[in-house]
Design a protein around this motif. Structure first.
Motif, PDB file in Angstrom:
ATOM      1  N   ARG A  87       0.835  -1.207   0.000  1.00 25.80           N
ATOM      2  CA  ARG A  87       0.000   0.000   0.000  1.00 25.80           C
ATOM      3  C   ARG A  87       0.870   1.257   0.000  1.00 25.80           C
ATOM      4  NH1 ARG A  87      -5.441  -0.711   2.430  1.00 25.80           N
ATOM      5  NH2 ARG A  87      -5.860  -2.938   2.561  1.00 25.80           N
ATOM      6  N   SER A  88       1.938   1.220   0.801  1.00 27.16           N
ATOM      7  CA  SER A  88       2.845   2.357   0.905  1.00 27.16           C
ATOM      8  C   SER A  88       3.517   2.655  -0.433  1.00 27.16           C
ATOM      9  CB  SER A  88       3.886   2.071   1.985  1.00 27.16           C
ATOM     10  OG  SER A  88       4.779   3.126   2.104  1.00 27.16           O
ATOM     11  N   GLU A  89       4.066   1.622  -1.053  1.00 27.65           N
ATOM     12  CA  GLU A  89       4.820   1.811  -2.302  1.00 27.65           C
ATOM     13  C   GLU A  89       3.930   2.080  -3.508  1.00 27.65           C
ATOM     14  OE1 GLU A  89       7.030  -1.826  -2.547  1.00 27.65           O
ATOM     15  OE2 GLU A  89       8.602  -1.112  -1.184  1.00 27.65           O
ATOM     16  N   MET A  90       2.774   1.431  -3.571  1.00 27.98           N
ATOM     17  CA  MET A  90       1.970   1.462  -4.797  1.00 27.98           C
ATOM     18  C   MET A  90       0.865   2.507  -4.793  1.00 27.98           C
ATOM     19  SD  MET A  90       1.607  -2.587  -5.513  1.00 27.98           S
ATOM     20  CE  MET A  90       3.045  -3.642  -5.486  1.00 27.98           C
ATOM     21  N   ILE A  91       0.438   2.955  -3.610  1.00 30.76           N
ATOM     22  CA  ILE A  91      -0.648   3.940  -3.548  1.00 30.76           C
ATOM     23  C   ILE A  91      -0.159   5.263  -2.950  1.00 30.76           C
ATOM     24  CG2 ILE A  91      -2.958   4.448  -2.676  1.00 30.76           C
ATOM     25  CD1 ILE A  91      -3.434   1.396  -2.474  1.00 30.76           C
ATOM     26  N   ILE A  92       0.424   5.193  -1.758  1.00 27.20           N
ATOM     27  CA  ILE A  92       0.776   6.424  -1.034  1.00 27.20           C
ATOM     28  C   ILE A  92       1.934   7.156  -1.707  1.00 27.20           C
ATOM     29  CG2 ILE A  92       1.492   7.378   1.186  1.00 27.20           C
ATOM     30  CD1 ILE A  92       0.225   4.769   2.442  1.00 27.20           C
ATOM     31  N   THR A  93       2.997   6.426  -2.058  1.00 20.14           N
ATOM     32  CA  THR A  93       4.170   7.074  -2.663  1.00 20.14           C
ATOM     33  C   THR A  93       3.831   7.824  -3.950  1.00 20.14           C
ATOM     34  OG1 THR A  93       5.678   5.512  -1.615  1.00 20.14           O
ATOM     35  CG2 THR A  93       6.507   6.686  -3.544  1.00 20.14           C
ATOM     36  N   PRO A  94       3.076   7.237  -4.892  1.00 20.42           N
ATOM     37  CA  PRO A  94       2.746   8.008  -6.104  1.00 20.42           C
ATOM     38  C   PRO A  94       1.976   9.298  -5.810  1.00 20.42           C
ATOM     39  CG  PRO A  94       2.318   5.677  -6.475  1.00 20.42           C
ATOM     40  CD  PRO A  94       2.636   5.831  -5.007  1.00 20.42           C
ATOM     41  N   ILE A  95       1.099   9.273  -4.796  1.00 22.61           N
ATOM     42  CA  ILE A  95       0.347  10.487  -4.440  1.00 22.61           C
ATOM     43  C   ILE A  95       1.291  11.561  -3.903  1.00 22.61           C
ATOM     44  CG2 ILE A  95      -1.357  11.418  -2.797  1.00 22.61           C
ATOM     45  CD1 ILE A  95      -2.879   8.714  -3.149  1.00 22.61           C
ATOM     46  N   LEU A  96       2.229  11.164  -3.047  1.00 25.54           N
ATOM     47  CA  LEU A  96       3.150  12.145  -2.467  1.00 25.54           C
ATOM     48  C   LEU A  96       4.172  12.654  -3.487  1.00 25.54           C
ATOM     49  CD1 LEU A  96       3.684  10.595   1.082  1.00 25.54           C
ATOM     50  CD2 LEU A  96       2.056  12.363   0.363  1.00 25.54           C
ATOM     51  N   ILE A  97       4.549  11.811  -4.437  1.00 25.16           N
ATOM     52  CA  ILE A  97       5.436  12.272  -5.520  1.00 25.16           C
ATOM     53  C   ILE A  97       4.700  13.294  -6.390  1.00 25.16           C
ATOM     54  CG2 ILE A  97       6.593  11.559  -7.656  1.00 25.16           C
ATOM     55  CD1 ILE A  97       7.437   8.999  -6.141  1.00 25.16           C
ATOM     56  N   GLU A  98       3.420  13.036  -6.645  1.00 23.40           N
ATOM     57  CA  GLU A  98       2.610  14.011  -7.395  1.00 23.40           C
ATOM     58  C   GLU A  98       2.553  15.341  -6.640  1.00 23.40           C
ATOM     59  OE1 GLU A  98      -0.864  15.216 -10.070  1.00 23.40           O
ATOM     60  OE2 GLU A  98       0.642  13.667 -10.304  1.00 23.40           O
ATOM     61  N   LEU A  99       2.403  15.290  -5.310  1.00 29.95           N
ATOM     62  CA  LEU A  99       2.394  16.521  -4.511  1.00 29.95           C
ATOM     63  C   LEU A  99       3.698  17.287  -4.707  1.00 29.95           C
ATOM     64  CD1 LEU A  99       0.937  18.203  -2.218  1.00 29.95           C
ATOM     65  CD2 LEU A  99       2.317  16.866  -0.616  1.00 29.95           C
ATOM     66  N   LYS A 100       4.821  16.588  -4.652  1.00 30.70           N
ATOM     67  CA  LYS A 100       6.133  17.218  -4.854  1.00 30.70           C
ATOM     68  C   LYS A 100       6.217  17.842  -6.246  1.00 30.70           C
ATOM     69  CE  LYS A 100      11.112  16.156  -4.586  1.00 30.70           C
ATOM     70  NZ  LYS A 100      11.592  17.334  -3.887  1.00 30.70           N
ATOM     71  N   GLN A 101       5.699  17.150  -7.244  1.00 33.69           N
ATOM     72  CA  GLN A 101       5.712  17.685  -8.615  1.00 33.69           C
ATOM     73  C   GLN A 101       4.835  18.926  -8.732  1.00 33.69           C
ATOM     74  OE1 GLN A 101       4.581  14.053 -10.701  1.00 33.69           O
ATOM     75  NE2 GLN A 101       6.658  13.824 -11.499  1.00 33.69           N
ATOM     76  N   GLN A 102       3.685  18.911  -8.050  1.00 33.34           N
ATOM     77  CA  GLN A 102       2.793  20.073  -8.120  1.00 33.34           C
ATOM     78  C   GLN A 102       3.456  21.325  -7.536  1.00 33.34           C
ATOM     79  OE1 GLN A 102      -1.270  19.599  -6.869  1.00 33.34           O
ATOM     80  NE2 GLN A 102      -1.652  17.947  -8.310  1.00 33.34           N
ATOM     81  N   PHE A 103       4.377  21.132  -6.615  1.00 29.36           N
ATOM     82  CA  PHE A 103       5.122  22.263  -6.049  1.00 29.36           C
ATOM     83  C   PHE A 103       6.467  22.455  -6.757  1.00 29.36           C
ATOM     84  CE2 PHE A 103       2.082  21.720  -2.617  1.00 29.36           C
ATOM     85  CZ  PHE A 103       1.825  23.029  -2.244  1.00 29.36           C
ATOM     86  N   GLN A 104       6.600  21.883  -7.949  1.00 29.59           N
ATOM     87  CA  GLN A 104       7.810  22.004  -8.773  1.00 29.59           C
ATOM     88  C   GLN A 104       9.077  21.702  -7.980  1.00 29.59           C
ATOM     89  OE1 GLN A 104       6.341  25.702  -9.505  1.00 29.59           O
ATOM     90  NE2 GLN A 104       4.916  24.888 -11.008  1.00 29.59           N
ATOM     91  N   SER A 105       8.996  20.676  -7.148  1.00 25.09           N
ATOM     92  CA  SER A 105      10.126  20.197  -6.334  1.00 25.09           C
ATOM     93  C   SER A 105      10.676  21.250  -5.374  1.00 25.09           C
ATOM     94  CB  SER A 105      11.240  19.651  -7.236  1.00 25.09           C
ATOM     95  OG  SER A 105      10.777  18.499  -7.913  1.00 25.09           O
ATOM     96  N   LYS A 106       9.845  22.232  -5.018  1.00 30.18           N
ATOM     97  CA  LYS A 106      10.275  23.240  -4.037  1.00 30.18           C
ATOM     98  C   LYS A 106      10.036  22.770  -2.609  1.00 30.18           C
ATOM     99  CE  LYS A 106       9.772  27.045  -7.250  1.00 30.18           C
ATOM    100  NZ  LYS A 106       8.885  28.079  -7.760  1.00 30.18           N
ATOM    101  N   ILE A 107       9.512  21.554  -2.473  1.00 30.44           N
ATOM    102  CA  ILE A 107       9.367  20.930  -1.165  1.00 30.44           C
ATOM    103  C   ILE A 107      10.176  19.638  -1.188  1.00 30.44           C
ATOM    104  CG2 ILE A 107       7.093  21.922  -0.756  1.00 30.44           C
ATOM    105  CD1 ILE A 107       5.899  19.157  -1.477  1.00 30.44           C
ATOM    106  N   SER A 108      10.442  19.091  -0.007  1.00 28.55           N
ATOM    107  CA  SER A 108      11.173  17.827   0.041  1.00 28.55           C
ATOM    108  C   SER A 108      10.261  16.721   0.544  1.00 28.55           C
ATOM    109  CB  SER A 108      12.415  17.947   0.910  1.00 28.55           C
ATOM    110  OG  SER A 108      12.079  18.453   2.179  1.00 28.55           O
ATOM    111  N   LEU A 109      10.553  15.515   0.103  1.00 31.16           N
ATOM    112  CA  LEU A 109       9.791  14.337   0.476  1.00 31.16           C
ATOM    113  C   LEU A 109      10.773  13.267   0.933  1.00 31.16           C
ATOM    114  CD1 LEU A 109       7.306  12.416   0.516  1.00 31.16           C
ATOM    115  CD2 LEU A 109       7.698  12.050  -1.937  1.00 31.16           C
ATOM    116  N   PHE A 110      10.547  12.771   2.142  1.00 30.83           N
ATOM    117  CA  PHE A 110      11.407  11.724   2.685  1.00 30.83           C
ATOM    118  C   PHE A 110      10.568  10.486   2.957  1.00 30.83           C
ATOM    119  CE2 PHE A 110      13.239  15.801   3.795  1.00 30.83           C
ATOM    120  CZ  PHE A 110      14.562  15.647   3.400  1.00 30.83           C
ATOM    121  N   SER A 111      11.131   9.339   2.661  1.00 22.79           N
ATOM    122  CA  SER A 111      10.435   8.075   2.870  1.00 22.79           C
ATOM    123  C   SER A 111      11.336   7.133   3.668  1.00 22.79           C
ATOM    124  CB  SER A 111      10.098   7.451   1.516  1.00 22.79           C
ATOM    125  OG  SER A 111       9.553   6.164   1.682  1.00 22.79           O
ATOM    126  N   GLY A 112      10.822   6.658   4.804  1.00 17.06           N
ATOM    127  CA  GLY A 112      11.561   5.705   5.619  1.00 17.06           C
ATOM    128  C   GLY A 112      12.834   6.245   6.223  1.00 17.06           C
TER     129      GLY A 112
END
Length: 198
Positions: free
Chosen positions: A58-83
């Motif tokens: 669930r983490s890799e296949m559903i949650i991660t793509p949503i959070l990567i999209e969030l990062k893209q929507q902010f043109q990578s001006k935010i950071s995303l950390f996993s694990g």
């Protein structure tokens, strides 16, 4: 002690928090459009993740793509950390690994304040993740203060991938939205996540 050992009861006592349910905190947040790529990704990934039926899937296949999209929507001006390890105060038990951390800093090298959102993935039981997520939010609040950041509100979320429960920490008050948001309305979930960063 580590984040995963906190329950709602122990986190409330340990940090002198008031934990309340507050209906409609995020109800007025508008939906936002998501990319065709995310739509296609979730259409394919979600049934597969649910068939595999593990927290990791669930983490890799559903949650991660949503959070990567969030990062893209902010043109990578935010950071995303996993694990990542997020050791803030070992004496208070604020140490261990967080599933996901979103910071308003663009740096991917270090977790820097302001930490805006903590997302905790749970396989099937959102309630079981609330104490852990709140402990991680307290740690984020401490980090923000340590780095002289005026970002007093820290947001959190516990999700199974298909169900999302949002909350916020303001000073010593944790407000938890009793309603859950569902993956079939991913535009609303994305809107709420965006509002946390904005």
């Amino acid at each position: 002690m580590s984040y995963s050992q906190f329950t709602l009861e122990t986190v409330e006592q340990a940090f002198g928090l008031s934990i309340i349910e507050k209906l409609g905190i995020f109800a007025t947040v508008p939906e936002v459009s998501i990319s065709d790529f995310l739509k296609q990704c979730l259409e394919y990934n979600t049934p597969l993740a649910l068939e595999i039926a593990t927290e990791k899937a669930r983490s890799e296949m559903i949650i991660t793509p949503i959070l990567i999209e969030l990062k893209q929507q902010f043109q990578s001006k935010i950071s995303l950390f996993s694990g990542r390890e997020f050791n803030v105060d070992s004496q208070q038990g604020l140490m261990g690994y967080c599933d996901f951390i979103i910071s308003k800093s663009p740096s991917q090298l270090l977790i820097k304040s302001p930490v805006a959102v903590i997302v905790e993935a749970k396989n099937d039981n959102i309630q079981s993740g609330l104490g852990q997520c709140i402990a991680e939010m307290v740690a984020a609040q401490i980090l923000n203060r340590r780095q002289d950041n005026n970002n007093e509100t820290v947001y959190g979320c516990v999700t199974t991938g298909t169900n999302w429960k949002f909350m916020r920490l303001i000073d010593t008050v944790v407000e938890i939205e009793p309603n859950e948001y569902f993956l079939n309305n991913v535009g609303k979930i994305m809107g709420i996540l965006r509002s946390f960063v904005e």
